[in-house]
Design an enzyme around this catalytic site. Structure first.
Site, PDB file in Angstrom:
ATOM      1  N   ARG A   1       0.941  -1.292   0.075  1.00 29.32           N
ATOM      2  CA  ARG A   1      -0.034  -0.178  -0.070  1.00 29.32           C
ATOM      3  C   ARG A   1       0.780   1.376  -0.057  1.00 29.32           C
ATOM      4  O   ARG A   1       0.361   2.186  -0.529  1.00 29.32           O
ATOM      5  CB  ARG A   1      -1.089  -0.150   1.053  1.00 29.32           C
ATOM      6  CG  ARG A   1      -1.981  -0.951   1.183  1.00 29.32           C
ATOM      7  CD  ARG A   1      -3.047  -0.920   2.283  1.00 29.32           C
ATOM      8  NE  ARG A   1      -3.747   0.264   2.192  1.00 29.32           N
ATOM      9  CZ  ARG A   1      -4.418   1.043   3.205  1.00 29.32           C
ATOM     10  NH1 ARG A   1      -4.011   0.518   4.456  1.00 29.32           N
ATOM     11  NH2 ARG A   1      -4.842   1.908   3.316  1.00 29.32           N
TER      12      ARG A   1
ATOM     13  N   CYS B   1      -0.634   6.431   8.811  1.00 28.46           N
ATOM     14  CA  CYS B   1      -0.954   5.225   8.331  1.00 28.46           C
ATOM     15  C   CYS B   1      -2.226   5.267   7.325  1.00 28.46           C
ATOM     16  O   CYS B   1      -2.023   6.346   6.611  1.00 28.46           O
ATOM     17  CB  CYS B   1      -1.336   4.018   9.488  1.00 28.46           C
ATOM     18  SG  CYS B   1      -2.755   4.821  10.578  1.00 28.46           S
TER      19      CYS B   1
END
Length: 286
Positions: free
Chosen positions: A183, A242
């Site tokens: 990601r 995050c």
């Protein structure tokens, strides 16, 4: 004695048998199945534990551009804790069944509210079971409300505009991204509309803080690994992010265990950054 980072299953069991005030919170949550945590709690939880939901209890109101799990107000954190029976002298212990990813969010929120007696159960529910300790299915009786007051924050935040300005700073702070490496590179993005990362960020997948059995690595090992990642950047010049400000708290806990204090949380994280028009986006390793 109070615990400010981790507590072992045996230490928690002993604490529950003592006269010291303790509140245990089951924070298990699954982003792909938001009801799974509550179902797991009903199937079996640490005796006396209450269930705390990421969406309902540990997040604030969404505006459409402030990320998937915006912070609640500090006043709301205090109100939640008081409603669950916690007071200023209560040891709060958070745990989950997902490697501490959600428990660390509550740990961080409590520090943000100025409550130092906040700890994560090392190894979570699996470690409690492995220690041969009992579970129960019935929720505890409704507690008498506690007296939980806000105190000066023990943790810091930075907002979108600060992170954006940091891109052009002469001495920029280091952004550490807690998402999985794919990601971070901009691959396999399933939660947010755009893949990639904040330019200049480095990657530290939150699960790298754990041993194979799900317990945190030792303080010395965590320090060595974070030192290698941060280089010459001191901890108080680090911004942790995050996908939505949740697992970033896991890295902040790992740093705290390692004695690396002062890093800040970017609460909106990638879900906010990627939704804001004009946000610069990088792909690849760095």
């Amino acid at each position: 004695m109070s615990y400010g980072t981790l507590i072992s299953p045996r230490e928690l069991h002993a604490l529950r048998q003592s006269s010291s005030p303790v509140l245990v919170c089951d924070c298990t949550f699954d982003l792909a199945d938001t009801g799974a945590g509550a179902r797991g709690y009903a199937a079996g939880h640490i005796p006396g534990a209450v269930y705390v939901d990421l969406d309902r209890d540990l997040s604030g109101a969404k505006t459409g551009d402030n990320g998937r799990h915006p912070l609640p107000r500090r006043e709301d954190v205090a109100a939640l804790m008081a409603r669950l029976g916690a007071s200023d002298d209560t040891q709060v212990v958070a745990y989950d069944a997902v490697g501490g990813a959600m428990a660390a969010r509550l740990w961080w929120l409590l520090r943000w509210a100025g409550h130092p007696a906040s700890a994560v159960l090392d190894g979570g529910l699996a470690a409690w079971r492995a220690a041969g300790l009992a579970l129960e299915q019935e929720p505890p009786a409704s507690p008498r409300p506690g007296r939980f007051t806000l105190r000066p924050p023990l943790s810091a935040t930075v907002e979108y505009d600060e992170v954006r300005a940091n891109l052009h700073a002469q001495a920029p702070r280091l952004v550490v991204d807690a998402r999985a490496a794919d990601r971070f590179r901009g691959e396999n993005e399933t939660l947010d509309a755009v893949g990639g990362h904040i330019p200049g960020a480095v990657n530290r997948f939150f699960r790298d803080n754990l041993q194979p059995d799900g317990r945190f690595k030792s303080p010395s090992q965590l320090k060595a690994e974070f030192d290698a990642l941060l280089g010459a950047t001191p901890a108080n010049r680090v911004i942790s992010q995050c996908g939505s400000g949740v697992t970033a708290c896991h890295n902040l806990l790992g740093m705290e265990i390692a004695g690396l204090t002062g890093a800040a949380l970017y609460p909106g994280s990638w879900s906010e950054w990627s939704s804001r028009p004009g946000s610069p986006i990088a792909t690849g390793e760095r």
